[in-house]
Design a protein around this motif. Structure first.
Motif, PDB file in Angstrom:
ATOM      1  N   ALA A   4       0.839  -1.202   0.000  1.00  0.00           N
ATOM      2  CA  ALA A   4       0.000   0.000   0.000  1.00  0.00           C
ATOM      3  C   ALA A   4       0.870   1.246   0.000  1.00  0.00           C
ATOM      4  O   ALA A   4       0.557   2.231  -0.678  1.00  0.00           O
ATOM      5  N   LYS A   5       1.968   1.204   0.731  1.00  0.00           N
ATOM      6  CA  LYS A   5       2.880   2.352   0.765  1.00  0.00           C
ATOM      7  C   LYS A   5       3.447   2.645  -0.622  1.00  0.00           C
ATOM      8  O   LYS A   5       3.563   3.793  -1.024  1.00  0.00           O
ATOM      9  N   THR A   6       3.785   1.589  -1.355  1.00  0.00           N
ATOM     10  CA  THR A   6       4.414   1.794  -2.659  1.00  0.00           C
ATOM     11  C   THR A   6       3.413   2.017  -3.785  1.00  0.00           C
ATOM     12  O   THR A   6       3.734   2.686  -4.761  1.00  0.00           O
ATOM     13  N   ARG A   7       2.200   1.476  -3.667  1.00  0.00           N
ATOM     14  CA  ARG A   7       1.264   1.502  -4.796  1.00  0.00           C
ATOM     15  C   ARG A   7       0.074   2.435  -4.653  1.00  0.00           C
ATOM     16  O   ARG A   7      -0.538   2.807  -5.652  1.00  0.00           O
ATOM     17  N   TYR A   8      -0.298   2.782  -3.419  1.00  0.00           N
ATOM     18  CA  TYR A   8      -1.513   3.577  -3.229  1.00  0.00           C
ATOM     19  C   TYR A   8      -1.300   5.016  -3.686  1.00  0.00           C
ATOM     20  O   TYR A   8      -0.306   5.650  -3.352  1.00  0.00           O
ATOM     21  N   LYS A   9      -2.250   5.503  -4.443  1.00  0.00           N
ATOM     22  CA  LYS A   9      -2.219   6.896  -4.911  1.00  0.00           C
ATOM     23  C   LYS A   9      -3.406   7.628  -4.290  1.00  0.00           C
ATOM     24  O   LYS A   9      -4.551   7.286  -4.541  1.00  0.00           O
ATOM     25  N   SER A  10      -3.125   8.627  -3.464  1.00  0.00           N
ATOM     26  CA  SER A  10      -4.221   9.396  -2.889  1.00  0.00           C
ATOM     27  C   SER A  10      -4.888  10.205  -3.996  1.00  0.00           C
ATOM     28  O   SER A  10      -4.253  10.605  -4.965  1.00  0.00           O
ATOM     29  N   GLY A  11      -6.157  10.400  -3.861  1.00  0.00           N
ATOM     30  CA  GLY A  11      -6.909  11.105  -4.889  1.00  0.00           C
ATOM     31  C   GLY A  11      -7.502  10.161  -5.920  1.00  0.00           C
ATOM     32  O   GLY A  11      -8.189  10.587  -6.838  1.00  0.00           O
ATOM     33  N   GLY A  12      -7.226   8.871  -5.758  1.00  0.00           N
ATOM     34  CA  GLY A  12      -7.797   7.878  -6.658  1.00  0.00           C
ATOM     35  C   GLY A  12      -9.240   7.576  -6.287  1.00  0.00           C
ATOM     36  O   GLY A  12      -9.855   8.260  -5.474  1.00  0.00           O
ATOM     37  N   ARG A  13      -9.771   6.524  -6.878  1.00  0.00           N
ATOM     38  CA  ARG A  13     -11.167   6.179  -6.624  1.00  0.00           C
ATOM     39  C   ARG A  13     -11.348   5.300  -5.398  1.00  0.00           C
ATOM     40  O   ARG A  13     -12.462   5.025  -4.997  1.00  0.00           O
ATOM     41  N   CYS A  14     -10.263   4.854  -4.783  1.00  0.00           N
ATOM     42  CA  CYS A  14     -10.328   3.924  -3.657  1.00  0.00           C
ATOM     43  C   CYS A  14      -9.750   4.583  -2.403  1.00  0.00           C
ATOM     44  O   CYS A  14      -8.723   5.244  -2.461  1.00  0.00           O
ATOM     45  N   LYS A  15     -10.430   4.387  -1.266  1.00  0.00           N
ATOM     46  CA  LYS A  15      -9.906   4.907  -0.006  1.00  0.00           C
ATOM     47  C   LYS A  15      -8.744   4.037   0.458  1.00  0.00           C
ATOM     48  O   LYS A  15      -8.648   2.866   0.102  1.00  0.00           O
ATOM     49  N   LEU A  16      -7.870   4.620   1.248  1.00  0.00           N
ATOM     50  CA  LEU A  16      -6.698   3.894   1.744  1.00  0.00           C
ATOM     51  C   LEU A  16      -7.109   2.656   2.542  1.00  0.00           C
ATOM     52  O   LEU A  16      -6.530   1.584   2.365  1.00  0.00           O
ATOM     53  N   THR A  17      -8.105   2.786   3.396  1.00  0.00           N
ATOM     54  CA  THR A  17      -8.516   1.644   4.213  1.00  0.00           C
ATOM     55  C   THR A  17      -9.074   0.519   3.350  1.00  0.00           C
ATOM     56  O   THR A  17      -8.818  -0.654   3.619  1.00  0.00           O
ATOM     57  N   SER A  18      -9.810   0.850   2.307  1.00  0.00           N
ATOM     58  CA  SER A  18     -10.317  -0.177   1.392  1.00  0.00           C
ATOM     59  C   SER A  18      -9.173  -0.848   0.645  1.00  0.00           C
ATOM     60  O   SER A  18      -9.168  -2.066   0.438  1.00  0.00           O
ATOM     61  N   PHE A  19      -8.199  -0.064   0.250  1.00  0.00           N
ATOM     62  CA  PHE A  19      -7.026  -0.579  -0.451  1.00  0.00           C
ATOM     63  C   PHE A  19      -6.261  -1.556   0.448  1.00  0.00           C
ATOM     64  O   PHE A  19      -5.856  -2.637   0.003  1.00  0.00           O
ATOM     65  N   ILE A  20      -6.102  -1.201   1.712  1.00  0.00           N
ATOM     66  CA  ILE A  20      -5.394  -2.067   2.653  1.00  0.00           C
ATOM     67  C   ILE A  20      -6.209  -3.319   2.943  1.00  0.00           C
ATOM     68  O   ILE A  20      -5.662  -4.426   2.998  1.00  0.00           O
ATOM     69  N   HIS A  21      -7.518  -3.181   3.111  1.00  0.00           N
ATOM     70  CA  HIS A  21      -8.373  -4.335   3.366  1.00  0.00           C
ATOM     71  C   HIS A  21      -8.244  -5.346   2.229  1.00  0.00           C
ATOM     72  O   HIS A  21      -8.033  -6.542   2.463  1.00  0.00           O
ATOM     73  N   GLN A  22      -8.360  -4.893   1.006  1.00  0.00           N
ATOM     74  CA  GLN A  22      -8.244  -5.787  -0.149  1.00  0.00           C
ATOM     75  C   GLN A  22      -6.846  -6.400  -0.226  1.00  0.00           C
ATOM     76  O   GLN A  22      -6.681  -7.575  -0.574  1.00  0.00           O
ATOM     77  N   GLY A  23      -5.837  -5.608   0.112  1.00  0.00           N
ATOM     78  CA  GLY A  23      -4.464  -6.107   0.084  1.00  0.00           C
ATOM     79  C   GLY A  23      -4.222  -7.200   1.115  1.00  0.00           C
ATOM     80  O   GLY A  23      -3.562  -8.197   0.824  1.00  0.00           O
ATOM     81  N   VAL A  24      -4.761  -7.032   2.309  1.00  0.00           N
ATOM     82  CA  VAL A  24      -4.593  -8.043   3.356  1.00  0.00           C
ATOM     83  C   VAL A  24      -5.306  -9.330   2.958  1.00  0.00           C
ATOM     84  O   VAL A  24      -4.752 -10.432   3.105  1.00  0.00           O
ATOM     85  N   VAL A  25      -6.511  -9.228   2.443  1.00  0.00           N
ATOM     86  CA  VAL A  25      -7.241 -10.419   1.998  1.00  0.00           C
ATOM     87  C   VAL A  25      -6.457 -11.132   0.903  1.00  0.00           C
ATOM     88  O   VAL A  25      -6.295 -12.355   0.929  1.00  0.00           O
ATOM     89  N   TYR A  26      -5.936 -10.384  -0.052  1.00  0.00           N
ATOM     90  CA  TYR A  26      -5.163 -10.973  -1.139  1.00  0.00           C
ATOM     91  C   TYR A  26      -3.913 -11.681  -0.606  1.00  0.00           C
ATOM     92  O   TYR A  26      -3.606 -12.819  -1.014  1.00  0.00           O
ATOM     93  N   GLU A  27      -3.190 -11.040   0.300  1.00  0.00           N
ATOM     94  CA  GLU A  27      -1.975 -11.650   0.854  1.00  0.00           C
ATOM     95  C   GLU A  27      -2.302 -12.909   1.655  1.00  0.00           C
ATOM     96  O   GLU A  27      -1.575 -13.901   1.581  1.00  0.00           O
TER      97      GLU A  27
END
Length: 88
Positions: free
Chosen positions: A45-68
């Motif tokens: 998330a630190k390397t790939r998340y772009k603020s201002g995108g269509r996804c919130k940071l918490t949603s991005f992290i949630h999906q990332g944890v599930v994927y991992e």
């Protein structure tokens, strides 16, 4: 402003979201594996998340944890099936 993983780990909301995402894997993954999945998702998330995108940071992290966690579980299952095949 550069955000470090340490900042993510100190943010209570992010940790709650990450733990909630990983909670469904507590019966199939060890606590160390779950922590590893969370840290890996935070690093990505630190390397790939772009603020201002269509996804919130918490949603991005949630999906990332599930994927991992799914990836780790798949890896564990493939190790087990290889052991089973070699024993027969």
């Amino acid at each position: 402003m550069s955000i470090n993983i340490k900042d993510y780990l100190e943010n209570e909301d992010i940790i709650k979201v990450a733990n909630k995402a990983a909670s469904s894997f507590s019966s199939t993954l060890s606590r160390d594996e779950i922590q590893s999945c969370i840290l890996s998702a935070l690093w990505k998330a630190k390397t790939r998340y772009k603020s201002g995108g269509r996804c919130k940071l918490t949603s991005f992290i949630h999906q990332g944890v599930v994927y991992e966690c799914l990836t780790q579980r798949k890896f564990n299952l493939s190790k087990t099936s290889q052991l089973t095949i070699s024993v027969q």
